[in-house]
Design a protein around this motif. Structure first.
Motif, PDB file in Angstrom:
ATOM      1  N   LEU A 101       0.119  10.816  -9.638  1.00 21.24           N
ATOM      2  CA  LEU A 101      -1.009  10.649  -8.505  1.00 21.24           C
ATOM      3  C   LEU A 101      -0.656   9.141  -7.823  1.00 21.24           C
ATOM      4  O   LEU A 101      -0.616   8.299  -8.600  1.00 21.24           O
ATOM      5  N   GLN A 102      -0.339   9.318  -6.635  1.00 19.96           N
ATOM      6  CA  GLN A 102      -0.004   8.096  -5.935  1.00 19.96           C
ATOM      7  C   GLN A 102      -0.785   7.887  -4.713  1.00 19.96           C
ATOM      8  O   GLN A 102      -0.757   8.823  -3.693  1.00 19.96           O
ATOM      9  N   SER A 103      -1.713   7.092  -4.601  1.00 12.55           N
ATOM     10  CA  SER A 103      -2.485   6.736  -3.412  1.00 12.55           C
ATOM     11  C   SER A 103      -1.723   5.869  -2.630  1.00 12.55           C
ATOM     12  O   SER A 103      -0.899   5.076  -3.049  1.00 12.55           O
TER      13      SER A 103
ATOM     14  N   LEU B  61       8.346   4.136  -1.419  1.00  6.90           N
ATOM     15  CA  LEU B  61       7.572   5.145  -2.285  1.00  6.90           C
ATOM     16  C   LEU B  61       8.521   6.581  -1.977  1.00  6.90           C
ATOM     17  O   LEU B  61       8.593   7.158  -2.951  1.00  6.90           O
ATOM     18  N   GLY B  62       8.312   6.831  -0.724  1.00  6.92           N
ATOM     19  CA  GLY B  62       8.919   8.276  -0.530  1.00  6.92           C
ATOM     20  C   GLY B  62      10.472   8.374  -1.082  1.00  6.92           C
ATOM     21  O   GLY B  62      10.642   9.228  -1.642  1.00  6.92           O
ATOM     22  N   ALA B  63      11.133   7.274  -0.992  1.00 10.44           N
ATOM     23  CA  ALA B  63      12.488   7.276  -1.503  1.00 10.44           C
ATOM     24  C   ALA B  63      12.590   7.514  -3.084  1.00 10.44           C
ATOM     25  O   ALA B  63      13.517   8.109  -3.639  1.00 10.44           O
ATOM     26  N   ALA B  64      11.679   6.756  -3.606  1.00  9.11           N
ATOM     27  CA  ALA B  64      11.693   6.918  -5.109  1.00  9.11           C
ATOM     28  C   ALA B  64      11.408   8.258  -5.438  1.00  9.11           C
ATOM     29  O   ALA B  64      11.847   8.773  -6.414  1.00  9.11           O
TER      30      ALA B  64
ATOM     31  N   SER C 213      -4.247   3.007   4.024  1.00 13.33           N
ATOM     32  CA  SER C 213      -3.860   3.159   5.252  1.00 13.33           C
ATOM     33  C   SER C 213      -3.106   2.162   6.031  1.00 13.33           C
ATOM     34  O   SER C 213      -2.485   2.244   7.024  1.00 13.33           O
ATOM     35  N   GLY C 214      -3.361   0.733   5.377  1.00 12.69           N
ATOM     36  CA  GLY C 214      -2.731  -0.369   6.086  1.00 12.69           C
ATOM     37  C   GLY C 214      -1.378  -0.880   5.598  1.00 12.69           C
ATOM     38  O   GLY C 214      -0.970  -1.783   5.680  1.00 12.69           O
ATOM     39  N   GLU C 215      -0.967   0.141   4.700  1.00 12.11           N
ATOM     40  CA  GLU C 215       0.291   0.015   4.064  1.00 12.11           C
ATOM     41  C   GLU C 215       1.494  -0.258   4.975  1.00 12.11           C
ATOM     42  O   GLU C 215       1.691   0.254   6.175  1.00 12.11           O
TER      43      GLU C 215
ATOM     44  N   ALA D 257      -5.955   6.187   0.560  1.00  8.55           N
ATOM     45  CA  ALA D 257      -7.126   5.529  -0.301  1.00  8.55           C
ATOM     46  C   ALA D 257      -7.297   4.017   0.510  1.00  8.55           C
ATOM     47  O   ALA D 257      -6.436   3.535   0.995  1.00  8.55           O
ATOM     48  N   ASP D 258      -7.956   3.219  -0.360  1.00 14.01           N
ATOM     49  CA  ASP D 258      -8.225   1.866   0.178  1.00 14.01           C
ATOM     50  C   ASP D 258      -7.086   1.101  -0.346  1.00 14.01           C
ATOM     51  O   ASP D 258      -7.025  -0.207  -0.085  1.00 14.01           O
ATOM     52  N   ARG D 259      -6.318   1.594  -1.412  1.00 13.28           N
ATOM     53  CA  ARG D 259      -5.336   0.707  -1.728  1.00 13.28           C
ATOM     54  C   ARG D 259      -4.044   1.465  -2.296  1.00 13.28           C
ATOM     55  O   ARG D 259      -4.290   2.774  -2.651  1.00 13.28           O
ATOM     56  N   THR D 260      -2.763   0.785  -2.468  1.00 14.65           N
ATOM     57  CA  THR D 260      -1.862   1.789  -2.801  1.00 14.65           C
ATOM     58  C   THR D 260      -1.554   1.507  -4.428  1.00 14.65           C
ATOM     59  O   THR D 260      -1.562   0.582  -4.899  1.00 14.65           O
TER      60      THR D 260
END
Lengths: 153, 241
Positions: free
Chosen positions: B111-113, B126-129, B116-118, B53-56
């Protein structure tokens, strides 16, 4: 806008044969001479649509698009009509543009049944108007839908 | 603990009301439905939907798919329908939520966005959590590849796109998802691969698994779609599916 085809019979005189046509499956009786025949009204009671199309048929300035009925679906029978010829100074085989333009306006204003000569052109005009009105989805739409990139704010 | 992951493309054309009367890519839609059913077959306590999305951000669990940007008239009509309520989601997450609904999944969801620039470190966290969660957690990753696979693609044809997408497919097929971390961010941007950060979140949440089950891998409209599911073991109630 309802899209489909019905069979229709032109009948200037309410003769016996007309009921034969009805039995054969005609859905509409197109009564274009402008006179009102009570026997035709009887046929309508049996379930056939009845068309009296003198109204507005004389010239574009009589505003054929104003013909409307709150109680019954309106059939439009403008294809190749003289008022198109008068408006565009066009002989009969040059009236397609005028016919589809009139068809589009009438469809936009809510007419439900269309008598046509150029069936494919008429059908495409009605499909287009139906899509613009939001009455009917497109056949196939994928443009701008393969990914989300351009739609995100 | 992550029990399984499903991968589906965040393609708006998955929403049937947008694409018209003809069936559009029915095999793609069928594969997506299958992948999500596989995911739910593991009986997860919670399914986390991850998508670009446009933001995390974490989004409200009652959020809904919002198609306003694609079909304003459609959205106007939806206002009259009682069933449509809840805040609008970014389309990638909204499409994921719809897939869960269509699969009959009524369990808990998150739900987690991901922008694209993260930053890679944030994707890693995020993945580890997600991996650290105590419940049995299913992942629905809404991610696609490049958008440059043909002259009619959103990003036109780029000869580097096929290799970029093949790297994603290889990683998923092998189950060695750490390979997704090697995706070149700069190249991803040039190829309009906006989901590359979502791929990184998947890699961090599930560094390895059994070989991926690929249900669809193609770029029929110039955007690379990969539909697959991943797990270490078969689901307990596999026979019932």
């Amino acid at each position: 806008v309802i899209i489909g085809c019905v069979s229709q019979v032109n009948d200037r005189s309410a003769g016996v044969g007309r009921f034969g046509w009805l039995a054969a499956g005609a859905d509409l009786i197109n009564e274009t001479c402008g006179g009102w025949d009570h026997r035709l009204a009887k046929a309508a009671e049996q379930g056939a649509g009845l068309v009296c199309s003198c109204a507005g048929g004389l010239a574009a300035r009589t505003r054929p698009h104003r013909v409307a009925s709150p109680d019954f679906p309106v059939l439009v029978s403008v294809s190749h009509k003289e008022f198109i010829g008068e408006t565009l100074d066009a002989v009969r085989d040059q009236r397609l543009t005028g016919t589809v333009a009139t068809t589009a306006v009438r469809a936009w204003l809510g007419a439900l049944v269309f008598r046509a000569h150029q069936v494919i052109a008429t059908r495409e005009v009605l499909d287009m108007v139906a899509a613009i009105r939001g009455d009917q989805p497109s056949v196939r739409a994928v443009r701008a839908l393969p990914n989300t990139r351009h739609q995100e704010r | 603990v992550i029990t399984a992951a499903a991968i589906c493309p965040p393609a708006p054309l998955l929403a049937v009301e947008l694409t018209g009367r003809d069936p559009v890519l029915p095999e793609l839609r069928h594969a997506a439905a299958t992948a999500v059913r596989r995911l739910t077959a593991y009986g997860p306590d919670v399914i986390v939907v991850v998508g670009p999305a446009d933001r995390t951000a974490a989004w409200p669990i009652l959020g809904r798919l919002d198609l306003t940007a694609y079909a304003p008239l459609l959205a106007l009509r939806d206002q009259d329908r009682v069933s449509v309520s809840g805040p609008s989601l970014p389309s990638a997450l909204g499409l994921g939520v719809r897939l869960l609904d269509e699969a009959g999944y009524g369990g808990q969801r998150l739900l987690q966005s991901v922008s694209s620039g993260e930053q890679p470190t944030v994707c890693q966290q995020l993945g580890a959590a997600l991996a650290d969660r105590k419940e049995r957690t299913g992942l629905l990753v809404m991610a696609d590849g490049s958008a440059c696979r043909s002259p009619r693609a959103p990003g036109y044809l780029d000869t580097r796109a096929a290799g970029f997408d093949a790297a994603i497919e290889d990683a998923v097929r092998s189950g060695d998802l750490t390979a997704l971390n090697a995706l070149d961010q700069h190249l991803a941007r040039e190829l309009l691969a906006t989901a590359h950060t979502a791929w990184q979140v998947l890699a961090a949440a599930m560094p390895s698994s059994g070989p991926g089950h690929i249900l669809y891998a193609d770029a029929p409209l110039g955007v690379y779609y990969l539909i697959a599911w991943l797990a270490d073991t078969a689901p307990a109630n596999w026979q019932n599916r």
